[in-house]
Design a protein around this motif. Sequence first.
Motif, PDB file in Angstrom:
ATOM      1  N   TRP A 220       0.819  -1.209   0.000  1.00  0.00           N
ATOM      2  CA  TRP A 220       0.000   0.000   0.000  1.00  0.00           C
ATOM      3  C   TRP A 220       0.857   1.265   0.000  1.00  0.00           C
ATOM      4  CZ3 TRP A 220      -5.040   0.724  -0.866  1.00  0.00           C
ATOM      5  CH2 TRP A 220      -5.599   1.954  -0.537  1.00  0.00           C
ATOM      6  N   SER A 221       2.002   1.217   0.671  1.00  0.00           N
ATOM      7  CA  SER A 221       2.856   2.399   0.769  1.00  0.00           C
ATOM      8  C   SER A 221       3.951   2.437  -0.290  1.00  0.00           C
ATOM      9  CB  SER A 221       3.507   2.453   2.159  1.00  0.00           C
ATOM     10  OG  SER A 221       4.319   1.313   2.381  1.00  0.00           O
ATOM     11  N   ASP A 222       3.952   1.476  -1.210  1.00  0.00           N
ATOM     12  CA  ASP A 222       5.011   1.431  -2.219  1.00  0.00           C
ATOM     13  C   ASP A 222       4.943   2.640  -3.141  1.00  0.00           C
ATOM     14  OD1 ASP A 222       7.049   0.188  -4.059  1.00  0.00           O
ATOM     15  OD2 ASP A 222       5.303   0.241  -5.396  1.00  0.00           O
ATOM     16  N   PHE A 223       6.091   3.221  -3.376  1.00  0.00           N
ATOM     17  CA  PHE A 223       6.198   4.335  -4.323  1.00  0.00           C
ATOM     18  C   PHE A 223       7.196   4.030  -5.429  1.00  0.00           C
ATOM     19  CE2 PHE A 223       8.358   8.278  -5.638  1.00  0.00           C
ATOM     20  CZ  PHE A 223       7.280   8.977  -6.157  1.00  0.00           C
ATOM     21  N   LEU A 224       8.278   3.334  -5.087  1.00  0.00           N
ATOM     22  CA  LEU A 224       9.354   3.112  -6.054  1.00  0.00           C
ATOM     23  C   LEU A 224       8.903   2.274  -7.234  1.00  0.00           C
ATOM     24  CD1 LEU A 224      12.315   3.537  -6.730  1.00  0.00           C
ATOM     25  CD2 LEU A 224      12.862   1.508  -5.383  1.00  0.00           C
ATOM     26  N   PHE A 225       8.257   1.138  -6.970  1.00  0.00           N
ATOM     27  CA  PHE A 225       7.782   0.298  -8.070  1.00  0.00           C
ATOM     28  C   PHE A 225       6.690   1.004  -8.870  1.00  0.00           C
ATOM     29  CE2 PHE A 225       9.114  -3.520  -5.374  1.00  0.00           C
ATOM     30  CZ  PHE A 225      10.319  -3.633  -6.034  1.00  0.00           C
ATOM     31  N   ALA A 226       5.831   1.739  -8.172  1.00  0.00           N
ATOM     32  CA  ALA A 226       4.778   2.479  -8.876  1.00  0.00           C
ATOM     33  C   ALA A 226       5.367   3.513  -9.822  1.00  0.00           C
ATOM     34  CB  ALA A 226       3.862   3.154  -7.860  1.00  0.00           C
ATOM     35  N   LEU A 227       6.423   4.188  -9.385  1.00  0.00           N
ATOM     36  CA  LEU A 227       7.059   5.214 -10.211  1.00  0.00           C
ATOM     37  C   LEU A 227       7.817   4.598 -11.380  1.00  0.00           C
ATOM     38  CD1 LEU A 227       7.804   8.232 -10.573  1.00  0.00           C
ATOM     39  CD2 LEU A 227       9.787   7.805  -9.100  1.00  0.00           C
ATOM     40  N   THR A 228       8.431   3.439 -11.149  1.00  0.00           N
ATOM     41  CA  THR A 228       9.300   2.837 -12.163  1.00  0.00           C
ATOM     42  C   THR A 228       8.524   2.027 -13.186  1.00  0.00           C
ATOM     43  OG1 THR A 228      11.043   2.660 -10.485  1.00  0.00           O
ATOM     44  CG2 THR A 228      11.366   1.417 -12.510  1.00  0.00           C
ATOM     45  N   LEU A 229       7.488   1.335 -12.750  1.00  0.00           N
ATOM     46  CA  LEU A 229       6.838   0.340 -13.606  1.00  0.00           C
ATOM     47  C   LEU A 229       5.520   0.805 -14.193  1.00  0.00           C
ATOM     48  CD1 LEU A 229       7.507  -2.803 -11.364  1.00  0.00           C
ATOM     49  CD2 LEU A 229       8.886  -1.929 -13.256  1.00  0.00           C
ATOM     50  N   THR A 230       5.096   2.032 -13.897  1.00  0.00           N
ATOM     51  CA  THR A 230       3.866   2.561 -14.493  1.00  0.00           C
ATOM     52  C   THR A 230       4.140   3.935 -15.095  1.00  0.00           C
ATOM     53  OG1 THR A 230       3.135   3.599 -12.421  1.00  0.00           O
ATOM     54  CG2 THR A 230       2.434   1.339 -12.829  1.00  0.00           C
ATOM     55  N   THR A 231       3.555   4.166 -16.253  1.00  0.00           N
ATOM     56  CA  THR A 231       3.740   5.451 -16.942  1.00  0.00           C
ATOM     57  C   THR A 231       2.421   6.041 -17.444  1.00  0.00           C
ATOM     58  OG1 THR A 231       4.157   4.289 -19.040  1.00  0.00           O
ATOM     59  CG2 THR A 231       6.081   4.855 -17.677  1.00  0.00           C
ATOM     60  N   THR A 232       1.317   5.356 -17.195  1.00  0.00           N
ATOM     61  CA  THR A 232       0.021   5.829 -17.689  1.00  0.00           C
ATOM     62  C   THR A 232      -0.928   6.057 -16.523  1.00  0.00           C
ATOM     63  OG1 THR A 232      -0.892   3.593 -17.949  1.00  0.00           O
ATOM     64  CG2 THR A 232       0.355   4.498 -19.808  1.00  0.00           C
ATOM     65  N   GLU A 233      -2.010   6.773 -16.797  1.00  0.00           N
ATOM     66  CA  GLU A 233      -3.015   7.047 -15.774  1.00  0.00           C
ATOM     67  C   GLU A 233      -3.950   5.861 -15.546  1.00  0.00           C
ATOM     68  OE1 GLU A 233      -5.140  10.560 -16.714  1.00  0.00           O
ATOM     69  OE2 GLU A 233      -3.390  11.893 -16.587  1.00  0.00           O
ATOM     70  N   GLN A 234      -3.981   4.920 -16.486  1.00  0.00           N
ATOM     71  CA  GLN A 234      -4.891   3.782 -16.352  1.00  0.00           C
ATOM     72  C   GLN A 234      -4.498   2.898 -15.166  1.00  0.00           C
ATOM     73  OE1 GLN A 234      -3.920   4.977 -19.342  1.00  0.00           O
ATOM     74  NE2 GLN A 234      -6.003   5.745 -19.740  1.00  0.00           N
ATOM     75  N   VAL A 235      -3.217   2.726 -14.919  1.00  0.00           N
ATOM     76  CA  VAL A 235      -2.726   1.938 -13.792  1.00  0.00           C
ATOM     77  C   VAL A 235      -1.779   2.835 -12.998  1.00  0.00           C
ATOM     78  CG1 VAL A 235      -1.487  -0.126 -13.047  1.00  0.00           C
ATOM     79  CG2 VAL A 235      -2.917  -0.206 -15.105  1.00  0.00           C
ATOM     80  N   ARG A 236      -2.307   3.419 -11.942  1.00  0.00           N
ATOM     81  CA  ARG A 236      -1.511   4.346 -11.131  1.00  0.00           C
ATOM     82  C   ARG A 236      -1.917   4.207  -9.667  1.00  0.00           C
ATOM     83  NH1 ARG A 236      -1.459  10.384 -13.051  1.00  0.00           N
ATOM     84  NH2 ARG A 236      -0.010   9.435 -14.552  1.00  0.00           N
ATOM     85  N   PRO A 237      -1.045   3.642  -8.818  1.00  0.00           N
ATOM     86  CA  PRO A 237      -1.352   3.543  -7.382  1.00  0.00           C
ATOM     87  C   PRO A 237      -1.483   4.922  -6.748  1.00  0.00           C
ATOM     88  CG  PRO A 237       0.430   2.053  -7.980  1.00  0.00           C
ATOM     89  CD  PRO A 237       0.200   2.948  -9.167  1.00  0.00           C
TER      90      PRO A 237
END
Length: 270
Positions: A202-219
């Motif tokens: 729930w608190s992850d930021f690094l993987f979210a920043l690195t592995l997502t680039t679109t608004e469709q999948v954004r934690p």
Amino acid sequence: MKTRTGGWGHTTIGVLILAVMLFPLYWMLNVSLQPAGSAVGTPWIPLDLSFDGYATALREQGRNLVTSLIVALGSVVFSLLVATPAAYALAQFRVRGAGVVLFGILISQMIPGIVVANALYSAYSDLGLLNSIPGLILADSTHGIPFAILIMRAYLLSIPSEVIEAARVDGAGQIRAFVSIVVPMSRNALVTAALFTFLFTWSDFLFALTLTTTEQVRPVTLGIFQYIGTYVNDWSSVMATAVLASLPAVVLLLVAQRFVAAGVASGAVK
């Protein structure tokens, strides 16, 4: 008299420390209930209550909250499905090289997250898992699985082998004994591992920043980060999003605290 005075002094110091630690949470809630505007001139007490910030947060960040919830729950399920039988094998079976395996698990916890994220980005790019919920679940499970194995193994070591042998004598196979006997007895450890895995994800930021680039999948963690740049002059919406993002963790901690205490204590005693 001296003992009573010392007790009051310790209590006062403890209350002051607690107040300092909780003040950011209070200020976050306070700002979220204020009308739109800067956080600098916010009064100390929310007298003029406004829920416009929450309406904006749900409208703008509702999708991100759902994405984070799906990824967190998926990571919990996947991590427990992998970690529970692995911990059972390391705890109850005479596995050759078990010490090496445990050492490798400990070492994996020390690898910087940015190293793992960069490696996963290259692999995900080839596999087509970038900007996908399964990709985020797998990435976040790299934190959850090792931790869950360590927690579960410490608890499973406390289960007497005679209990499992009795089930085997009654005709249960290894899988039946594991599912019907070991898993129910490990409820506290399972809840503990699930809770911490959920909090990691729930608190992850690094993987979210690195592995997502679109608004469709954004934690939601990445959503808040990008939200600040958009609503820098409307901190009520930013803080309302932060409050909403904090609620699942707070609720889970309150509900599962007795299971967590029992699970950690059992593993520690062993």
